[in-house]
Design an enzyme around this catalytic site. Structure first.
Site, PDB file in Angstrom:
ATOM      1  N   CYS A 166       0.835  -1.248  -0.197  1.00 15.58           N
ATOM      2  CA  CYS A 166      -0.397   0.054  -0.274  1.00 15.58           C
ATOM      3  C   CYS A 166       1.481   1.213  -0.353  1.00 15.58           C
ATOM      4  CB  CYS A 166      -0.966  -0.527   1.404  1.00 15.58           C
ATOM      5  SG  CYS A 166      -1.911  -2.047   1.239  1.00 15.58           S
ATOM      6  N   HIS A 297      -3.281   7.516   6.941  1.00 12.06           N
ATOM      7  CA  HIS A 297      -3.429   6.062   6.115  1.00 12.06           C
ATOM      8  C   HIS A 297      -4.948   5.643   6.033  1.00 12.06           C
ATOM      9  CE1 HIS A 297      -2.709   2.567   3.715  1.00 12.06           C
ATOM     10  NE2 HIS A 297      -2.938   1.353   5.122  1.00 12.06           N
ATOM     11  N   GLU A 308      -1.673   4.519  14.159  1.00 13.66           N
ATOM     12  CA  GLU A 308      -1.375   6.417  13.378  1.00 13.66           C
ATOM     13  C   GLU A 308      -1.764   7.397  13.962  1.00 13.66           C
ATOM     14  OE1 GLU A 308      -2.725   8.385   9.232  1.00 13.66           O
ATOM     15  OE2 GLU A 308      -3.775   6.703   9.984  1.00 13.66           O
ATOM     16  N   LYS A 326     -10.649   7.227   2.749  1.00  7.55           N
ATOM     17  CA  LYS A 326     -10.981   5.791   1.922  1.00  7.55           C
ATOM     18  C   LYS A 326     -12.327   5.784   1.959  1.00  7.55           C
ATOM     19  CE  LYS A 326      -6.257   3.630   2.509  1.00  7.55           C
ATOM     20  NZ  LYS A 326      -5.322   5.526   2.614  1.00  7.55           N
ATOM     21  N   HIS A 331      -9.741   1.927   0.074  1.00  5.81           N
ATOM     22  CA  HIS A 331      -8.586   1.480  -0.475  1.00  5.81           C
ATOM     23  C   HIS A 331      -8.329   1.049  -1.268  1.00  5.81           C
ATOM     24  CE1 HIS A 331      -4.754   1.043   0.707  1.00  5.81           C
ATOM     25  NE2 HIS A 331      -4.495   0.443   1.662  1.00  5.81           N
ATOM     26  N   PHE A 390       1.785  -3.767   4.429  1.00  4.05           N
ATOM     27  CA  PHE A 390       2.565  -4.688   5.000  1.00  4.05           C
ATOM     28  C   PHE A 390       3.878  -4.705   4.682  1.00  4.05           C
ATOM     29  CE2 PHE A 390      -0.852  -7.776   3.290  1.00  4.05           C
ATOM     30  CZ  PHE A 390      -2.142  -6.999   3.979  1.00  4.05           C
TER      31      PHE A 390
END
Length: 404
Positions: A166, A297, A308, A326, A331, A390
């Site tokens: 991502c 994010h 976050e 999002k 996403h 990831f």
């Protein structure tokens, strides 16, 4: 030692993107203001167990690709990429005329590439015993989209693809900046494209990460992500396009980190996220007080939003408005960073109100940040956008208006 030249911004000469927010500027701006995207759709039958989920779909007609000219490059992902690139074709052609075909690079971020075409081809083979005409495995390789862009615009400069989950299309900005600062090229087409495929949907479902309803970032009731599709591309150069009116929009700073805490889960304290944001501020020669908005994010998973928010609070306190967009795009995986940077570009270029945080209003007590509310204005012309992937692969981008 860092020189003054290293602190010079990288100028964004053009920006185009297509997602569930739309592809026309008026549509994008209206949906950002209203906080609603009708192309966030509930679908059933896409997951192997038959459960429902929400996806962000591109609804506009995609341009055609001449499969006889671009052999093995006529894919959904490349048509999606082209729908964004066509929005900045005047800037691309002007750069080719100014610098030459060999002085323009193409750096693309993606995760799914053309896998959706591969899924369709396998279905055809299962039903008929053979693959459809024109199908080739190369169509689903990650490098396919970058090479297609270079071939389409007849560019002979460096061309490569980054696939770091991502953060993919955020890291392309870092590579482009280094290439421009080193004088290897004079302009770079950067961005990302990802189209929805069932492999990704079922993979995230297997991780218990998908929500069956519209995602709910930073809510106490958040329970997972919505997958989306989209593409966003920008043309970067060391100097602005003098034919464009000021203010110019520039890439001011980039920060990255790789904390490698876990193969899929973020570090619970957000240490890598904090490092990326602080590095971006240092790269831009800015302080936390200079930032007017943060595009988080904000995946709406319990782990991401908690870590976050902790990292944001340590760097910025609760004084900078934050939101995740999002719920408007889904996403978009490898394309997410470029798409959210494109949203930030629109905020700066058109002085739009900040995207309000879309959720159920039940804000978690353990998230000590200021969420953007309706009609909140951008009071400082500098924004930061986060993307975390990831493996703890993190990227933070800072964009801002300049009068240069």
């Amino acid at each position: 030692m860092q020189t003054i030249a290293d602190k010079q911004p990288i100028y964004i000469r053009g920006c185009g993107f297509n997602s569930a927010l739309g592809c026309e500027h008026d549509t994008i701006h209206q949906r950002l203001r209203q906080g609603v995207s009708p192309d966030m759709l509930t679908v059933q039958g896409w997951l192997n167990d038959g459960t429902e989920t929400v996806v962000g779909k591109v609804s506009s007609a995609l341009p055609n690709i001449d499969s006889t000219r671009f052999t093995h490059q006529d894919t959904t992902n490349n048509r999606l990429a082209l729908s964004a690139l066509q929005q900045i074709e005047p800037e691309i052609h002007a750069a080719i005329k100014q610098y030459g075909n060999d002085r323009i690079a193409v750096i693309v971020g993606t995760t799914t590439s053309g896998i959706s075409d591969g899924e369709q081809a396998l279905t055809t083979r299962k039903e008929t015993g053979s693959y459809p005409n024109g199908y080739h495995y190369h169509q689903q390789e990650p490098t396919n989209t970058g090479q297609f862009i270079a071939d389409y615009y007849q560019l002979t400069g460096p061309c490569y693809t980054l696939s770091t989950a991502c953060s993919s299309s955020g890291r392309v900005f870092l590579s482009a900046k280094r290439m421009l600062k080193a004088g290897l090229v004079d302009a770079v087409i950067v961005g990302g494209a990802d189209s929805i495929c069932r492999l990704t949907l079922n993979g995230f479902h297997g991780l218990d990460s998908l929500s069956s309803s519209l995602c709910n970032p930073f809510s106490d009731n958040r329970n997972g992500i919505n997958i989306g599709e989209g593409a966003a591309f920008m043309l970067l150069a060391r100097t602005p396009d003098e034919s464009q009116s000021t203010p110019h929009i520039a890439l001011l700073g980039i920060g990255d980190s790789s904390d490698a805490h876990h193969i899929s889960a973020p570090h619970p304290e957000g240490t890598g996220a904090e490092v990326a944001m602080r590095k971006a501020l240092a790269d831009a020669n800015l302080t936390p007080n200079d930032i007017g908005y943060i595009n988080a994010h904000g995946t709406a998973t319990p782990l991401n939003d908690a870590m976050e928010a902790k990292a944001l609070a340590r760097v910025f306190g609760n004084h900078v408005p934050v939101s995740s967009t999002k719920p408007l795009t889904g996403h978009t995986l490898g394309a997410a960073s470029a798409i959210e940077a494109a949203i930030c570009w629109h905020l700066l270029r058109y002085n739009l109100p900040l995207p309000k945080q879309i959720n159920d209003g039940v804000v978690a007590d353990d998230l000590p940040i200021q969420l953007a509310s309706a009609d909140m204005a951008l009071t400082k012309p500098v924004v930061l956008s986060n993307s975390f992937a990831f493996g703890g692969n993190n990227i933070s981008l800072i964009l801002g208006r300049t009068d240069d």
